[in-house]
Design a protein around this motif. Sequence first.
Motif, short mmCIF file in Angstrom:
data_model
loop_
_atom_site.label_atom_id
_atom_site.label_comp_id
_atom_site.label_asym_id
_atom_site.label_seq_id
_atom_site.Cartn_x
_atom_site.Cartn_y
_atom_site.Cartn_z
N ILE A 58 0.85 -1.19 0.00
CA ILE A 58 0.00 0.00 0.00
C ILE A 58 0.88 1.24 0.00
CG2 ILE A 58 -1.73 1.30 1.28
CD1 ILE A 58 -2.66 -1.40 2.45
N ARG A 75 -4.13 7.16 -2.88
CA ARG A 75 -3.73 5.85 -2.34
C ARG A 75 -3.82 4.78 -3.41
NH1 ARG A 75 -6.26 1.68 0.90
NH2 ARG A 75 -4.84 0.99 2.52
N SER A 77 -3.88 0.64 -4.16
CA SER A 77 -4.10 -0.69 -3.58
C SER A 77 -2.95 -1.61 -3.97
CB SER A 77 -5.40 -1.28 -4.10
OG SER A 77 -6.48 -0.47 -3.74
N VAL A 78 -2.87 -2.72 -3.30
CA VAL A 78 -1.84 -3.72 -3.57
C VAL A 78 -2.25 -4.59 -4.75
CG1 VAL A 78 -0.64 -5.72 -2.59
CG2 VAL A 78 -1.18 -3.77 -1.15
N THR A 80 -2.66 -4.22 -7.98
CA THR A 80 -3.65 -3.75 -8.95
C THR A 80 -2.95 -2.81 -9.92
OG1 THR A 80 -5.37 -3.84 -7.26
CG2 THR A 80 -5.84 -2.53 -9.21
N ARG A 82 -2.99 0.34 -12.21
CA ARG A 82 -3.72 1.60 -12.35
C ARG A 82 -3.07 2.39 -13.47
NH1 ARG A 82 -6.28 3.76 -7.69
NH2 ARG A 82 -6.91 5.40 -9.15
#
Length: 107
Positions: A58, A75, A77-78, A80, A82
Amino acid sequence: MASLYITEYASVSLGAGGAQAPQEPPLAEQKLTIGAASVASAAFHAATHLVCLHADAIGSVVFGTTPVATAASRRLSVDTDRYFGVKPGMKVAVITNGIRYRFFTDL
């Protein structure tokens, strides 16, 4: 060590049925260590218009020419991917955002 993987792309390809995906191969790839202090990437390639960020922990990120990430920044996420549209020469900075625990004493 936790890492942020940055993949830089120049354009997007259109497939059958209008599906969109980054045009491979990437222009450049970078890897940053996610830690307690903000760390910035190298400037994006002169043709980069799209980046893919993938974090294995994170973290929070911010884009700019001299970015400094804080825990209040966007932020991630772990595990994933983006995608973000960017301008050539920009950078991204990352910092750990920690793990938030919730404790329930009265159930």
